[in-house]
Design a protein around this motif. Structure first.
Motif, mmCIF file in Angstrom:
data_model
loop_
_atom_site.group_PDB
_atom_site.id
_atom_site.type_symbol
_atom_site.label_atom_id
_atom_site.label_comp_id
_atom_site.label_asym_id
_atom_site.label_seq_id
_atom_site.Cartn_x
_atom_site.Cartn_y
_atom_site.Cartn_z
ATOM 1 N N ALA A 184 0.824 -1.211 0.000
ATOM 2 C CA ALA A 184 0.000 0.000 0.000
ATOM 3 C C ALA A 184 0.859 1.263 0.000
ATOM 4 N N SER A 185 1.903 1.289 0.814
ATOM 5 C CA SER A 185 2.756 2.475 0.902
ATOM 6 C C SER A 185 3.484 2.714 -0.423
ATOM 7 N N HIS A 186 3.851 1.632 -1.066
ATOM 8 C CA HIS A 186 4.533 1.716 -2.356
ATOM 9 C C HIS A 186 3.592 2.300 -3.404
ATOM 10 N N PHE A 187 2.329 1.871 -3.394
ATOM 11 C CA PHE A 187 1.373 2.386 -4.371
ATOM 12 C C PHE A 187 1.056 3.851 -4.110
ATOM 13 N N ASN A 188 1.009 4.248 -2.850
ATOM 14 C CA ASN A 188 0.794 5.664 -2.528
ATOM 15 C C ASN A 188 1.931 6.528 -3.066
ATOM 16 N N ALA A 189 3.153 6.002 -3.014
ATOM 17 C CA ALA A 189 4.300 6.722 -3.570
ATOM 18 C C ALA A 189 4.170 6.848 -5.084
ATOM 19 N N LEU A 190 3.616 5.823 -5.719
ATOM 20 C CA LEU A 190 3.394 5.867 -7.164
ATOM 21 C C LEU A 190 2.376 6.953 -7.513
ATOM 22 N N LEU A 191 1.282 7.029 -6.755
ATOM 23 C CA LEU A 191 0.264 8.060 -7.015
ATOM 24 C C LEU A 191 0.849 9.461 -6.831
ATOM 25 N N THR A 192 1.675 9.633 -5.823
ATOM 26 C CA THR A 192 2.300 10.942 -5.573
ATOM 27 C C THR A 192 3.207 11.335 -6.740
ATOM 28 N N SER A 193 3.971 10.379 -7.242
ATOM 29 C CA SER A 193 4.891 10.659 -8.360
ATOM 30 C C SER A 193 4.124 10.949 -9.641
ATOM 31 N N LEU A 194 3.036 10.203 -9.888
ATOM 32 C CA LEU A 194 2.224 10.456 -11.080
ATOM 33 C C LEU A 194 1.549 11.825 -11.002
ATOM 34 N N SER A 195 1.127 12.211 -9.807
ATOM 35 C CA SER A 195 0.542 13.541 -9.626
ATOM 36 C C SER A 195 1.575 14.624 -9.937
ATOM 37 N N ASP A 196 2.794 14.412 -9.474
ATOM 38 C CA ASP A 196 3.867 15.365 -9.737
ATOM 39 C C ASP A 196 4.121 15.518 -11.230
ATOM 40 N N ALA A 197 3.976 14.429 -11.979
ATOM 41 C CA ALA A 197 4.243 14.462 -13.422
ATOM 42 C C ALA A 197 3.260 15.326 -14.191
ATOM 43 N N THR A 198 2.121 15.680 -13.592
ATOM 44 C CA THR A 198 1.119 16.504 -14.293
ATOM 45 C C THR A 198 1.313 17.996 -14.056
ATOM 46 N N GLN A 199 2.252 18.385 -13.228
ATOM 47 C CA GLN A 199 2.415 19.801 -12.889
ATOM 48 C C GLN A 199 2.875 20.612 -14.105
ATOM 49 N N ILE A 200 2.172 21.687 -14.399
ATOM 50 C CA ILE A 200 2.429 22.492 -15.601
ATOM 51 C C ILE A 200 3.825 23.109 -15.586
ATOM 52 N N SER A 201 4.367 23.357 -14.404
ATOM 53 C CA SER A 201 5.689 23.983 -14.308
ATOM 54 C C SER A 201 6.769 23.151 -14.989
ATOM 55 N N HIS A 202 6.526 21.850 -15.174
ATOM 56 C CA HIS A 202 7.523 20.988 -15.814
ATOM 57 C C HIS A 202 7.702 21.324 -17.296
#
Length: 305
Positions: free
Chosen positions: A153-171
Protein backbone atom coordinates in the motif's frame (compact mmCIF):
# COMPACT_ATOMS: atom_id res chain seq x y z
CA UNK A 1 -17.27 10.53 -17.89
CA UNK A 2 -16.96 14.11 -19.16
CA UNK A 3 -15.07 15.06 -16.01
CA UNK A 4 -12.67 12.23 -16.73
CA UNK A 5 -12.06 13.30 -20.34
CA UNK A 6 -11.95 17.01 -19.49
CA UNK A 7 -10.79 17.49 -15.88
CA UNK A 8 -11.10 20.95 -14.37
CA UNK A 9 -7.31 21.26 -14.40
CA UNK A 10 -4.57 19.36 -16.24
CA UNK A 11 -2.82 19.18 -12.88
CA UNK A 12 -4.11 16.11 -11.04
CA UNK A 13 -3.74 15.68 -7.29
CA UNK A 14 -3.44 12.35 -5.48
CA UNK A 15 -7.15 12.33 -4.64
CA UNK A 16 -8.08 12.67 -8.32
CA UNK A 17 -5.83 9.73 -9.15
CA UNK A 18 -7.25 7.73 -6.24
CA UNK A 19 -10.75 8.25 -7.64
CA UNK A 20 -9.70 6.34 -10.76
CA UNK A 21 -9.83 3.11 -8.73
CA UNK A 22 -13.60 3.02 -9.31
CA UNK A 23 -13.14 3.10 -13.09
CA UNK A 24 -10.45 0.41 -12.91
CA UNK A 25 -12.89 -1.90 -11.10
CA UNK A 26 -15.52 -1.39 -13.80
CA UNK A 27 -13.32 -2.18 -16.79
CA UNK A 28 -14.80 -5.67 -16.98
CA UNK A 29 -12.99 -8.85 -17.90
CA UNK A 30 -10.28 -9.14 -20.50
CA UNK A 31 -11.21 -11.41 -23.44
CA UNK A 32 -9.98 -15.00 -23.20
CA UNK A 33 -8.38 -14.67 -26.64
CA UNK A 34 -7.06 -11.14 -27.26
CA UNK A 35 -7.05 -9.75 -30.79
CA UNK A 36 -3.27 -9.94 -30.72
CA UNK A 37 -1.08 -11.41 -28.02
CA UNK A 38 2.57 -11.22 -29.08
CA UNK A 39 4.77 -13.97 -27.65
CA UNK A 40 7.87 -11.97 -26.84
CA UNK A 41 10.68 -12.54 -24.41
CA UNK A 42 11.38 -15.54 -22.24
CA UNK A 43 9.12 -16.93 -19.49
CA UNK A 44 7.60 -13.67 -18.32
CA UNK A 45 5.90 -14.59 -15.06
CA UNK A 46 6.21 -16.85 -12.07
CA UNK A 47 3.47 -19.30 -11.15
CA UNK A 48 1.02 -18.05 -8.56
CA UNK A 49 -0.23 -21.58 -7.87
CA UNK A 50 -2.87 -23.70 -9.54
CA UNK A 51 -5.76 -21.74 -10.98
CA UNK A 52 -9.38 -21.92 -9.84
CA UNK A 53 -10.59 -23.21 -13.22
CA UNK A 54 -10.38 -26.98 -13.61
CA UNK A 55 -9.35 -28.07 -17.11
CA UNK A 56 -9.66 -31.87 -16.91
CA UNK A 57 -9.45 -35.05 -14.85
CA UNK A 58 -6.75 -37.50 -15.97
CA UNK A 59 -4.81 -40.46 -14.61
CA UNK A 60 -2.46 -39.62 -11.77
CA UNK A 61 1.22 -39.03 -12.61
CA UNK A 62 4.15 -39.23 -10.20
CA UNK A 63 4.78 -35.47 -10.43
CA UNK A 64 1.16 -34.51 -9.55
CA UNK A 65 0.19 -32.90 -6.25
CA UNK A 66 -1.65 -35.45 -4.11
CA UNK A 67 -3.98 -32.70 -2.89
CA UNK A 68 -5.52 -32.63 -6.38
CA UNK A 69 -6.45 -36.32 -6.49
CA UNK A 70 -10.10 -36.80 -7.42
CA UNK A 71 -11.07 -39.60 -5.03
CA UNK A 72 -14.60 -39.98 -6.39
CA UNK A 73 -13.41 -40.62 -9.97
CA UNK A 74 -10.56 -42.80 -8.68
CA UNK A 75 -13.03 -44.99 -6.76
CA UNK A 76 -15.30 -45.39 -9.79
CA UNK A 77 -12.54 -46.28 -12.26
CA UNK A 78 -10.24 -48.21 -9.99
CA UNK A 79 -7.37 -46.00 -11.19
CA UNK A 80 -6.00 -42.96 -9.35
CA UNK A 81 -7.06 -39.75 -11.13
CA UNK A 82 -6.05 -36.15 -10.51
CA UNK A 83 -7.61 -32.80 -11.33
CA UNK A 84 -5.68 -30.49 -13.65
CA UNK A 85 -6.21 -26.77 -13.15
CA UNK A 86 -5.57 -23.81 -15.41
CA UNK A 87 -2.29 -22.07 -14.65
CA UNK A 88 -2.70 -18.81 -12.83
CA UNK A 89 0.25 -16.52 -13.27
CA UNK A 90 1.57 -13.76 -11.08
CA UNK A 91 1.75 -10.62 -13.15
CA UNK A 92 4.33 -7.94 -12.53
CA UNK A 93 3.95 -4.70 -14.42
CA UNK A 94 6.12 -1.60 -14.83
CA UNK A 95 4.57 1.71 -15.90
CA UNK A 96 7.03 3.75 -17.95
CA UNK A 97 6.30 7.44 -18.54
CA UNK A 98 8.46 9.48 -20.92
CA UNK A 99 7.40 13.12 -21.25
CA UNK A 100 9.03 16.04 -23.03
CA UNK A 101 8.03 19.67 -22.44
CA UNK A 102 5.75 19.45 -25.49
CA UNK A 103 3.51 16.93 -23.70
CA UNK A 104 2.28 19.71 -21.39
CA UNK A 105 -0.06 21.06 -24.01
CA UNK A 106 -3.53 20.42 -25.43
CA UNK A 107 -5.99 22.36 -27.58
CA UNK A 108 -9.09 20.76 -26.03
CA UNK A 109 -10.09 18.61 -23.04
CA UNK A 110 -6.70 18.44 -21.28
CA UNK A 111 -2.95 18.00 -21.82
CA UNK A 112 -1.27 14.98 -23.39
CA UNK A 113 0.73 14.60 -20.15
CA UNK A 114 -2.48 14.46 -18.11
CA UNK A 115 -4.12 11.84 -20.31
CA UNK A 116 -1.02 9.63 -20.17
CA UNK A 117 -0.91 9.88 -16.37
CA UNK A 118 -4.62 9.04 -16.16
CA UNK A 119 -4.10 5.96 -18.30
CA UNK A 120 -1.06 4.70 -16.40
CA UNK A 121 -2.88 5.30 -13.12
CA UNK A 122 -5.82 3.20 -14.38
CA UNK A 123 -3.41 0.43 -15.35
CA UNK A 124 -1.77 0.73 -11.93
CA UNK A 125 -5.09 0.46 -10.12
CA UNK A 126 -6.11 -2.49 -12.27
CA UNK A 127 -2.85 -4.23 -11.37
CA UNK A 128 -3.31 -3.50 -7.66
CA UNK A 129 -6.93 -4.71 -7.65
CA UNK A 130 -5.72 -8.01 -9.14
CA UNK A 131 -3.23 -8.25 -6.27
CA UNK A 132 -0.25 -8.16 -8.63
CA UNK A 133 2.99 -6.20 -8.39
CA UNK A 134 3.32 -2.78 -9.97
CA UNK A 135 6.39 -0.61 -10.44
CA UNK A 136 7.23 2.49 -12.45
CA UNK A 137 9.92 4.47 -14.18
CA UNK A 138 8.82 8.07 -14.66
CA UNK A 139 10.91 10.47 -16.72
CA UNK A 140 9.71 14.07 -16.95
CA UNK A 141 11.28 17.51 -16.70
CA UNK A 142 14.61 16.98 -14.91
CA UNK A 143 13.33 14.04 -12.87
CA UNK A 144 13.86 10.31 -13.11
CA UNK A 145 11.80 8.29 -10.63
CA UNK A 146 12.15 4.51 -10.30
CA UNK A 147 9.83 2.41 -8.17
CA UNK A 148 10.58 -1.33 -8.25
CA UNK A 149 7.59 -3.66 -8.68
CA UNK A 150 5.95 -4.32 -5.32
CA UNK A 151 2.56 -5.14 -3.90
CA UNK A 152 2.41 -2.80 -0.92
CA UNK A 153 0.00 0.00 0.00
CA UNK A 154 2.76 2.48 0.90
CA UNK A 155 4.53 1.72 -2.36
CA UNK A 156 1.37 2.39 -4.37
CA UNK A 157 0.79 5.66 -2.53
CA UNK A 158 4.30 6.72 -3.57
CA UNK A 159 3.39 5.87 -7.16
CA UNK A 160 0.26 8.06 -7.01
CA UNK A 161 2.30 10.94 -5.57
CA UNK A 162 4.89 10.66 -8.36
CA UNK A 163 2.22 10.46 -11.08
CA UNK A 164 0.54 13.54 -9.63
CA UNK A 165 3.87 15.36 -9.74
CA UNK A 166 4.24 14.46 -13.42
CA UNK A 167 1.12 16.50 -14.29
CA UNK A 168 2.42 19.80 -12.89
CA UNK A 169 2.43 22.49 -15.60
CA UNK A 170 5.69 23.98 -14.31
CA UNK A 171 7.52 20.99 -15.81
CA UNK A 172 6.87 22.51 -19.24
CA UNK A 173 9.65 24.98 -18.54
CA UNK A 174 12.20 22.45 -17.30
CA UNK A 175 15.02 20.94 -19.31
CA UNK A 176 14.31 17.29 -20.04
CA UNK A 177 16.85 14.63 -19.11
CA UNK A 178 18.63 12.75 -21.85
CA UNK A 179 18.14 9.32 -20.21
CA UNK A 180 15.13 7.36 -21.45
CA UNK A 181 13.08 4.95 -19.29
CA UNK A 182 14.00 1.98 -21.50
CA UNK A 183 17.70 2.80 -21.22
CA UNK A 184 17.44 3.01 -17.45
CA UNK A 185 15.41 -0.19 -17.16
CA UNK A 186 17.97 -1.93 -19.33
CA UNK A 187 20.85 -0.85 -17.09
CA UNK A 188 18.89 -2.14 -14.10
CA UNK A 189 18.67 -5.55 -15.79
CA UNK A 190 14.87 -5.58 -15.55
CA UNK A 191 13.43 -8.97 -16.56
CA UNK A 192 10.16 -10.91 -16.59
CA UNK A 193 8.00 -7.78 -16.54
CA UNK A 194 5.16 -6.44 -18.60
CA UNK A 195 6.24 -2.89 -19.45
CA UNK A 196 3.67 -0.31 -20.55
CA UNK A 197 5.43 2.70 -22.12
CA UNK A 198 3.58 6.00 -22.51
CA UNK A 199 5.74 8.43 -24.48
CA UNK A 200 5.23 11.55 -26.59
CA UNK A 201 8.31 10.78 -28.68
CA UNK A 202 7.55 11.17 -32.38
CA UNK A 203 10.58 9.33 -33.66
CA UNK A 204 13.03 6.78 -32.31
CA UNK A 205 16.78 6.85 -32.86
CA UNK A 206 18.66 3.69 -33.74
CA UNK A 207 20.05 3.70 -30.20
CA UNK A 208 16.49 3.73 -28.82
CA UNK A 209 15.50 0.83 -31.05
CA UNK A 210 18.57 -1.18 -30.06
CA UNK A 211 17.87 -0.62 -26.35
CA UNK A 212 14.17 -1.43 -26.72
CA UNK A 213 14.97 -4.61 -28.62
CA UNK A 214 17.36 -5.74 -25.88
CA UNK A 215 14.79 -4.89 -23.22
CA UNK A 216 12.04 -6.80 -25.05
CA UNK A 217 14.17 -9.95 -25.11
CA UNK A 218 13.19 -10.70 -21.50
CA UNK A 219 10.11 -8.49 -21.08
CA UNK A 220 6.76 -7.95 -22.78
CA UNK A 221 6.53 -4.32 -23.95
CA UNK A 222 3.61 -2.26 -25.26
CA UNK A 223 4.15 1.27 -26.60
CA UNK A 224 1.37 3.85 -26.24
CA UNK A 225 1.26 7.16 -28.07
CA UNK A 226 -1.39 9.84 -27.41
CA UNK A 227 -1.57 12.88 -29.68
CA UNK A 228 -3.72 15.98 -29.91
CA UNK A 229 -5.32 15.50 -33.35
CA UNK A 230 -6.99 18.91 -33.16
CA UNK A 231 -3.61 20.60 -33.58
CA UNK A 232 -3.99 20.45 -37.36
CA UNK A 233 -7.39 22.15 -37.11
CA UNK A 234 -6.25 25.40 -35.51
CA UNK A 235 -7.61 28.57 -37.14
CA UNK A 236 -5.11 30.62 -39.08
CA UNK A 237 -3.37 33.39 -37.17
CA UNK A 238 -0.62 34.11 -34.66
CA UNK A 239 -0.16 32.07 -31.48
CA UNK A 240 2.04 32.76 -28.48
CA UNK A 241 3.39 29.65 -26.79
CA UNK A 242 5.68 29.31 -23.81
CA UNK A 243 8.19 26.52 -23.27
CA UNK A 244 11.61 26.11 -21.67
CA UNK A 245 13.06 28.49 -24.30
CA UNK A 246 10.61 31.25 -23.36
CA UNK A 247 7.61 32.77 -25.15
CA UNK A 248 7.51 32.21 -28.89
CA UNK A 249 5.20 33.56 -31.57
CA UNK A 250 4.04 31.07 -34.20
CA UNK A 251 2.29 31.97 -37.44
CA UNK A 252 -0.33 29.41 -38.51
CA UNK A 253 -1.42 29.29 -42.14
CA UNK A 254 -3.48 26.85 -44.16
CA UNK A 255 -0.33 25.65 -45.89
CA UNK A 256 1.59 25.13 -42.65
CA UNK A 257 -1.36 23.23 -41.15
CA UNK A 258 -1.54 20.91 -44.14
CA UNK A 259 2.19 20.33 -44.00
CA UNK A 260 2.03 19.61 -40.27
CA UNK A 261 -0.79 17.10 -40.78
CA UNK A 262 1.10 15.25 -43.51
CA UNK A 263 4.31 15.15 -41.49
CA UNK A 264 2.46 13.89 -38.42
CA UNK A 265 0.91 11.01 -40.38
CA UNK A 266 4.29 10.11 -41.88
CA UNK A 267 5.93 10.18 -38.45
CA UNK A 268 3.20 7.98 -36.95
CA UNK A 269 3.59 5.39 -39.70
CA UNK A 270 7.36 5.42 -39.33
CA UNK A 271 7.08 4.94 -35.57
CA UNK A 272 4.73 2.01 -36.11
CA UNK A 273 7.16 0.47 -38.60
CA UNK A 274 10.12 1.00 -36.27
CA UNK A 275 8.44 -0.72 -33.32
CA UNK A 276 6.93 -3.50 -35.45
CA UNK A 277 10.41 -4.27 -36.72
CA UNK A 278 11.53 -5.17 -33.19
CA UNK A 279 8.25 -6.86 -32.21
CA UNK A 280 6.75 -4.18 -29.94
CA UNK A 281 3.02 -3.43 -30.41
CA UNK A 282 2.28 0.23 -31.13
CA UNK A 283 -1.00 1.64 -29.79
CA UNK A 284 -2.01 5.09 -31.02
CA UNK A 285 -4.81 7.18 -29.47
CA UNK A 286 -6.22 10.69 -29.83
CA UNK A 287 -6.31 13.07 -26.89
CA UNK A 288 -10.12 13.29 -26.93
CA UNK A 289 -10.44 9.55 -26.18
CA UNK A 290 -11.33 8.58 -22.63
CA UNK A 291 -8.62 6.83 -20.59
CA UNK A 292 -11.24 4.16 -19.82
CA UNK A 293 -11.76 3.51 -23.54
CA UNK A 294 -8.00 3.31 -24.02
CA UNK A 295 -7.65 0.87 -21.11
CA UNK A 296 -10.36 -1.37 -22.61
CA UNK A 297 -8.55 -1.32 -25.94
CA UNK A 298 -5.39 -2.48 -24.16
CA UNK A 299 -7.38 -5.30 -22.56
CA UNK A 300 -8.70 -6.38 -25.96
CA UNK A 301 -5.14 -6.58 -27.30
CA UNK A 302 -3.67 -8.42 -24.34
CA UNK A 303 -1.72 -5.49 -22.91
CA UNK A 304 -3.91 -5.46 -19.80
CA UNK A 305 -5.60 -8.38 -18.06
Amino acid sequence: MDALISPDSPELDVQSLSDLAVFAKKLGKAPLQPHRRPMLGSHLTRMKGHGMEMLEVREYQASDDMRHIDWRVSAKTGQTHTRVYAEEREHSRILALDLSSQAYFGTQHTFVSTRMVQLLCLVGWRTKIQNDKVGAYLSFANKDIFLPPKNQASHFNALLTSLSDATQISHRLAQSKATSPWQSLLTRNIRHQQIIICSDKGLLREQDLEELQRLSKYNLIHWISIEDEHLDQLPEGQYRLQDMQGIQTIQITKTSMQSYKENRLIAKQKMNNQLSRIGIPFHYFALHESPVQIARHLMAFGALS
